[in-house]
Design an enzyme around this catalytic site. Structure first.
Site, mmCIF file in Angstrom:
data_model
loop_
_atom_site.group_PDB
_atom_site.id
_atom_site.type_symbol
_atom_site.label_atom_id
_atom_site.label_comp_id
_atom_site.label_asym_id
_atom_site.label_seq_id
_atom_site.Cartn_x
_atom_site.Cartn_y
_atom_site.Cartn_z
ATOM 1 C CE LYS A 239 6.711 2.889 7.284
ATOM 2 N NZ LYS A 239 6.695 4.243 7.910
ATOM 3 C CD GLU B 68 -5.821 2.973 -3.622
ATOM 4 O OE1 GLU B 68 -6.094 4.038 -4.208
ATOM 5 O OE2 GLU B 68 -6.374 1.894 -3.883
ATOM 6 C CB CYS C 103 -3.917 11.033 -3.530
ATOM 7 S SG CYS C 103 -5.482 10.486 -2.858
ATOM 8 C CD GLU D 197 0.892 13.489 -5.927
ATOM 9 O OE1 GLU D 197 1.903 12.798 -5.688
ATOM 10 O OE2 GLU D 197 -0.253 13.160 -5.580
HETATM 11 P P1 NAD Z 1 5.769 8.332 0.759
HETATM 12 O O1 NAD Z 1 5.779 7.425 -0.413
HETATM 13 O O2 NAD Z 1 6.937 9.187 1.021
HETATM 14 O O3 NAD Z 1 5.555 7.506 2.109
HETATM 15 C C1 NAD Z 1 4.414 6.701 2.323
HETATM 16 C C2 NAD Z 1 4.747 5.640 3.346
HETATM 17 O O4 NAD Z 1 5.720 4.750 2.811
HETATM 18 C C3 NAD Z 1 5.330 6.172 4.645
HETATM 19 O O5 NAD Z 1 4.810 5.411 5.714
HETATM 20 C C4 NAD Z 1 6.817 5.907 4.464
HETATM 21 O O6 NAD Z 1 7.524 5.763 5.682
HETATM 22 C C5 NAD Z 1 6.779 4.588 3.724
HETATM 23 N N1 NAD Z 1 7.969 4.275 2.951
HETATM 24 C C6 NAD Z 1 8.844 5.148 2.358
HETATM 25 N N2 NAD Z 1 9.812 4.456 1.714
HETATM 26 C C7 NAD Z 1 9.531 3.134 1.887
HETATM 27 C C8 NAD Z 1 10.154 1.931 1.454
HETATM 28 N N3 NAD Z 1 11.246 1.943 0.701
HETATM 29 N N4 NAD Z 1 9.604 0.750 1.813
HETATM 30 C C9 NAD Z 1 8.476 0.726 2.553
HETATM 31 N N5 NAD Z 1 7.846 1.827 3.005
HETATM 32 C C10 NAD Z 1 8.360 3.012 2.664
HETATM 33 O O7 NAD Z 1 4.429 9.157 0.602
HETATM 34 P P2 NAD Z 1 3.965 10.363 1.490
HETATM 35 O O8 NAD Z 1 4.850 11.509 1.152
HETATM 36 O O9 NAD Z 1 3.817 9.930 2.899
HETATM 37 O O10 NAD Z 1 2.490 10.608 0.913
HETATM 38 C C11 NAD Z 1 2.249 11.443 -0.159
HETATM 39 C C12 NAD Z 1 1.986 10.621 -1.403
HETATM 40 O O11 NAD Z 1 0.928 9.704 -1.165
HETATM 41 C C13 NAD Z 1 1.511 11.468 -2.558
HETATM 42 O O12 NAD Z 1 2.142 11.061 -3.736
HETATM 43 C C14 NAD Z 1 0.026 11.167 -2.641
HETATM 44 O O13 NAD Z 1 -0.560 11.351 -3.904
HETATM 45 C C15 NAD Z 1 -0.008 9.752 -2.218
HETATM 46 N N6 NAD Z 1 -1.349 9.407 -1.735
HETATM 47 C C16 NAD Z 1 -2.129 8.599 -2.503
HETATM 48 C C17 NAD Z 1 -3.432 8.302 -2.094
HETATM 49 C C18 NAD Z 1 -4.343 7.420 -2.929
HETATM 50 O O14 NAD Z 1 -5.363 6.974 -2.401
HETATM 51 N N7 NAD Z 1 -4.019 7.172 -4.191
HETATM 52 C C19 NAD Z 1 -3.903 8.826 -0.901
HETATM 53 C C20 NAD Z 1 -3.066 9.657 -0.142
HETATM 54 C C21 NAD Z 1 -1.777 9.924 -0.566
#
Ligand code: NAD
Length: 501
Positions: A186, A260, A294, A393
């Protein structure tokens, strides 16, 4: 490229799920507009996967895993498929880079040179890795042999974020497939273009049902996936709050996960550092990927002896960053992913000022272009590590700078964080770099280098930055069950219970 972009805005792409070897029909579900953040135009219509479609996707993966050939495929067969996916990505690299850029706003130079090659490389890396990755045998005990084997975990739910959609999701897909699993993927509903295109360009490479796709919002499609009883684990990259909600849901079924999550990485520059390298790297760590990384090293600590010179040079370079249309060559900073993210940047600039920080540059919505969610790359000098711009962040082109005097002081401040993803250290003193590397409470420490990922190692976070590690052994731990088999090599001397004295 502009012509292709115009065409897409006249005829937006269609984003659907992919279940059991075919794309699903555009059934009457919620329609979501997918937007190019530079033009604010629709580039695709996403037909959201309902709970029922998620159910079908999990059943397809379950059937492929339990009864299909993939779980029993030889290493050579899995390698062949992984390398075919690698080749397919490279054969479509230019198109994928373009799609990634018009969907994320990340400059084409970065999607073309970093994101897409890396997405492909993940598949090659794991194809090579599985030939060497073995189990363990213990024979120290006479008459016994203990075997540790790693078996596929089953059906993996792979959930990706919007800031590096194909690269980060490809990492999960490659690892899950390499170890013999089936999966349901997803992508973020904001950036589904490249992951969906991946499913088109690799059609026929894998047995039916091994790789499935659902598209939609977190609270609808995402929750249906992570709460489905048919999945065996979730590998998630995204925000810490979302990660926590997913963990709560998984707890009910005692399912495993790899998380992650977010970061607030310290970038420590000692006075003896190579000044120019440290400066270039600080800019890169704060502003590459439009600052939406991230592992951004945008909580910058400068030793007082060089602070004035460093801050002056940094503040001169930031306003010179080329803001523009991300498909144009030479653009260094594109738009934020959406209007909400741009407003968030403005709120942090205001909160910095209200908490006593000094604005060095930027701090406002960028008004030089007619459309797009642009924000000026921003730097602030923070009065302490306690303020929100040093704690939270921000996930945009925003550097928060602090000045320090002592090594112990800066290490303590670097560790004063809810996160623990990466620590950057700049010094020419080998022993100091070793001390810092062991003292920093982060999953990765980078000494005298900006952002770098080495798949042979593990990437992941301490504290609220996550659980588990991605990369060779970390991915193996994530996508396999460890099984122990103990075999008696000779009859054992056993107590004869119930046989009398
Ligand atoms: P997000 O948490 O809003 O969404 C990530 C994914 O989760 C999306 O596909 C979203 O549709 C899904 N999602 C949202 N709510 C959900 C739920 N309740 N159940 C299941 N899936 C759900 O994150 P984002 O805004 O897309 O990404 C940014 C974040 O990701 C930042 O905090 C960043 O630091 C982190 N990030 C971490 C890494 C790492 O390797 N540690 C890498 C890239 C991004």
């Amino acid at each position: 490229m502009q012509t292709r972009r115009n065409e897409i805005s006249r005829h937006p792409l269609v984003i659907r799920g992919y279940v059991g070897g075919r794309f699903t029909d555009a059934s009457p579900t919620e329609e979501i507009a997918v937007i190019d953040p530079a033009t604010e135009q629709r580039v695709a219509t996403l037909y959201e996967s309902s709970a029922e479609e998620v159910d079908r996707a999990v059943i397809a993966a379950r059937t492929a895993f339990d009864r299909g050939p993939w779980g029993r495929a030889t290493v050579a067969e899995r390698q062949k498929a992984l390398l075919a996916i690698h080749d397919a990505i490279l054969a479509h690299a230019e198109e994928l880079a373009f799609l990634e850029t018009i969907n994320t706003g990340i400059p084409l130079s970065q999607t073309r040179n970093v994101h897409i090659p890396r997405a492909a490389y993940n598949f090659r890396f794991f194809a090579e890795y599985i030939n060497q990755a073995g189990g363990e045998v213990f024979t120290q005990e006479p008459g016994l042999m203990s075997l540790v084997t790693y078996e596929p975990i089953g059906v993996c739910a792979l959930i990706g974020p919007w800031n590096m959609p194909l690269g980060l999701t490809a990492m999960k897909i490659a690892g899950a497939l390499a170890f013999g699993n089936a999966c349901v993927v997803k992508p973020s509903e904001l950036t589904p273009l490249t992951v969906t295109r991946l499913f088109e360009i690799i059609e026929g490479i894998l047995p039916e049902g091994v790789m499935n796709l659902v598209n939609g919002r977190g609270p609808v499609t995402g929750t249906a996936l992570v709460s489905h009883p048919g999945i065996d684990m979730v590998s998630f990259t995204g925000g810490t709050v979302t990660g926590s909600a997913i963990l709560a849901s998984l707890a009910k079924g005692i399912k495993g996960s790899a998380m992650e999550l977010g970061g607030k990485s310290a970038n420590i520059v000692f006075a003896d550092a190579d000044f120019d390298q440290a400066l270039d790297a600080a800019l890169m760590s704060s502003f590459m990927n439009n600052g939406q990384m991230c592992l951004a090293g945008s909580r910058i600590f400068i030793e007082r002896k060089i602070a004035d010179r460093f801050i002056e040079a940094f503040s001169r370079r930031v306003p010179a960053l080329k803001i523009g249309d991300p498909i144009q060559e030479g653009t260094e900073i594109g738009p934020m992913i959406n209007a909400a993210q741009r407003e968030r940047m403005a709120r942090y600039a205001e909160s910095g000022l209200s908490e006593g920080a000094t604005l060095l540059c930027g701090g406002h919505r960028f008004s030089g272009l007619a459309t797009g969610y642009y924000f000026e790359p921003t730097a602030m000098l923070a009065p302490s590590n306690e303020v929100a711009i040093c704690r939270e962040e921000i996930f945009g082109p925003f550097a928060a700078i602090q000045v320090f005097d002592e090594e112990d002081e800066v290490i303590a401040k670097a560790n004063e964080s809810d996160f623990g993803l990466v620590g950057y250290v700049w010094t020419q003193d080998l022993q100091r770099s070793m001390r810092a590397a062991s003292a920093l409470r982060t999953g990765t420490v980078l000494v005298n280098t900006p952002i770098i990922r080495d798949l042979r190692t593990g990437f992941g976070g301490y504290k609220q930055s996550g659980l588990g590690r991605e990369g060779a052994k970390g991915s193996q731990a994530m996508f396999t069950e460890m099984k122990t088999t103990i075999i008696a090599r000779a009859p054992r001397t056993l107590p004869r219970m119930g046989a009398g004295a």
